[in-house]
Motif scaffolding. Structure first.
Motif, PDB file in Angstrom:
ATOM      1  N   ASP A  53       0.805  -1.221   0.000  1.00 48.04           N
ATOM      2  CA  ASP A  53       0.000   0.000   0.000  1.00 48.04           C
ATOM      3  C   ASP A  53       0.838   1.271   0.000  1.00 48.04           C
ATOM      4  O   ASP A  53       0.532   2.225  -0.717  1.00 48.04           O
ATOM      5  N   GLU A  54       1.870   1.289   0.834  1.00 52.37           N
ATOM      6  CA  GLU A  54       2.666   2.513   0.962  1.00 52.37           C
ATOM      7  C   GLU A  54       3.776   2.584  -0.079  1.00 52.37           C
ATOM      8  O   GLU A  54       4.014   3.632  -0.686  1.00 52.37           O
ATOM      9  N   ILE A  55       4.464   1.471  -0.280  1.00 45.63           N
ATOM     10  CA  ILE A  55       5.582   1.459  -1.219  1.00 45.63           C
ATOM     11  C   ILE A  55       5.121   1.156  -2.636  1.00 45.63           C
ATOM     12  O   ILE A  55       5.727   1.601  -3.610  1.00 45.63           O
ATOM     13  N   GLY A  56       4.046   0.380  -2.749  1.00 47.46           N
ATOM     14  CA  GLY A  56       3.584  -0.025  -4.072  1.00 47.46           C
ATOM     15  C   GLY A  56       4.423  -1.133  -4.668  1.00 47.46           C
ATOM     16  O   GLY A  56       4.516  -1.261  -5.899  1.00 47.46           O
ATOM     17  N   GLY A  60       7.574 -10.136  -7.107  1.00 41.96           N
ATOM     18  CA  GLY A  60       8.846 -10.304  -7.793  1.00 41.96           C
ATOM     19  C   GLY A  60       9.841  -9.195  -7.552  1.00 41.96           C
ATOM     20  O   GLY A  60      11.034  -9.354  -7.838  1.00 41.96           O
ATOM     21  N   ASP A  61       9.368  -8.053  -7.027  1.00 36.63           N
ATOM     22  CA  ASP A  61      10.308  -6.965  -6.730  1.00 36.63           C
ATOM     23  C   ASP A  61      11.311  -7.419  -5.676  1.00 36.63           C
ATOM     24  O   ASP A  61      10.963  -8.151  -4.752  1.00 36.63           O
ATOM     25  N   PRO A  62      12.560  -6.964  -5.797  1.00 43.01           N
ATOM     26  CA  PRO A  62      13.570  -7.375  -4.814  1.00 43.01           C
ATOM     27  C   PRO A  62      13.490  -6.545  -3.535  1.00 43.01           C
ATOM     28  O   PRO A  62      13.259  -5.338  -3.564  1.00 43.01           O
ATOM     29  N   ALA A  63      13.697  -7.214  -2.407  1.00 41.03           N
ATOM     30  CA  ALA A  63      13.749  -6.559  -1.102  1.00 41.03           C
ATOM     31  C   ALA A  63      15.059  -6.934  -0.431  1.00 41.03           C
ATOM     32  O   ALA A  63      15.364  -8.112  -0.269  1.00 41.03           O
ATOM     33  N   GLU A  95      13.820  -2.676  -4.452  1.00 41.49           N
ATOM     34  CA  GLU A  95      12.658  -1.814  -4.297  1.00 41.49           C
ATOM     35  C   GLU A  95      12.596  -1.239  -2.881  1.00 41.49           C
ATOM     36  O   GLU A  95      12.209  -0.088  -2.675  1.00 41.49           O
ATOM     37  N   VAL A  96      12.986  -2.057  -1.912  1.00 43.31           N
ATOM     38  CA  VAL A  96      12.944  -1.636  -0.516  1.00 43.31           C
ATOM     39  C   VAL A  96      14.094  -2.296   0.223  1.00 43.31           C
ATOM     40  O   VAL A  96      14.488  -3.420  -0.086  1.00 43.31           O
TER      41      VAL A  96
END
Length: 229
Positions: A53-56, A60-63, A95-96
């Protein structure tokens, strides 16, 4: 074979969400924190909602996760896996990024969309001084929803992680209702201290910097059934 970490977590706590699931000790600081399945699920849901919700963040996005074993690390990892993010500890664009407050200097090698620092406070208190360029994870996550519906399919790395956890659980003879004692200083891999007990339907007593003179009494007090050597 299990291929969805979020489903494994849900199945592990379903029989009794109120029973202790993760008991955390740090003999260097004197910390003891006990989380039921319901309490950990609440932290996991808030983390997954923060990510989506906050980061979108998208599946599959890397964390990036630069955190030691800790009960808050369990919430971060399970939140990432619930949101189908790919967790990595190898420097690179993500991504985060979640990083322990004492490791923020390492963040230079991690181009990240969003950065969160964790003080890993025993009571999950907000940070008094947030490192420049970071948000306080605890302060940020508290405002998010207590429920999250995971994706029906696991992330691309789930099957491999769960296969390793299944093999470890089989090696230890873990079954539902067992209680595993783990020295996370020796076994920092979350497959050992987090996923292995979950896939077996067991609970875990995770100990950082354990005092060897306390372990026998702790095993008795915590009613552990197995120890990861």
């Amino acid at each position: 074979m299990a291929d969805n970490i979020a489903r494994v977590f849900a199945d592990a706590i379903a029989p009794d969400p109120t029973r202790p699931l993760l008991t955390w000790y740090d003999d260097a600081s004197g910390e003891r924190t006990e989380l039921s399945g319901a309490t950990l699920a609440n932290w996991v849901a808030k983390t997954a909602n923060l990510l989506t919700d906050e980061i979108g963040a998208a599946p599959g996005d890397p964390a990036g996760v630069l955190l030691p074993p800790h009960w808050q690390t369990a919430a971060v990892l399970l939140g990432c896996w619930s949101a189908k993010l790919t967790v990595t500890d190898a420097p690179g664009p993500v991504e985060v990024l979640f990083v322990a407050a004492d490791r923020v200097d390492e963040a230079a090698g991690w181009p990240a969309g969003e950065r969160y620092a964790l003080a890993l406070d025993p009571f999950a208190l907000p940070m008094r001084q947030v490192p420049a360029g970071f948000a306080d994870f605890v302060a940020a996550v508290r405002g998010h929803g207590d429920h999250f519906t995971p994706y029906p399919e696991g992330g691309e790395g789930d099957a491999a992680l769960l296969a390793r956890a299944t093999a470890r659980a089989t090696e230890l003879g873990l079954t539902r209702g067992d209680r595993l004692l783990v020295d996370v200083t020796v076994h920092p891999d979350p497959v050992d201290w987090l996923l292995t007990p979950l896939i077996a339907g067991a609970s875990v007593v995770a100990c950082a910097h354990p005092d060897p003179t306390r372990l026998e009494a702790r095993s008795t007090t915590e009613k552990t059934t197995h120890t990861l050597p």
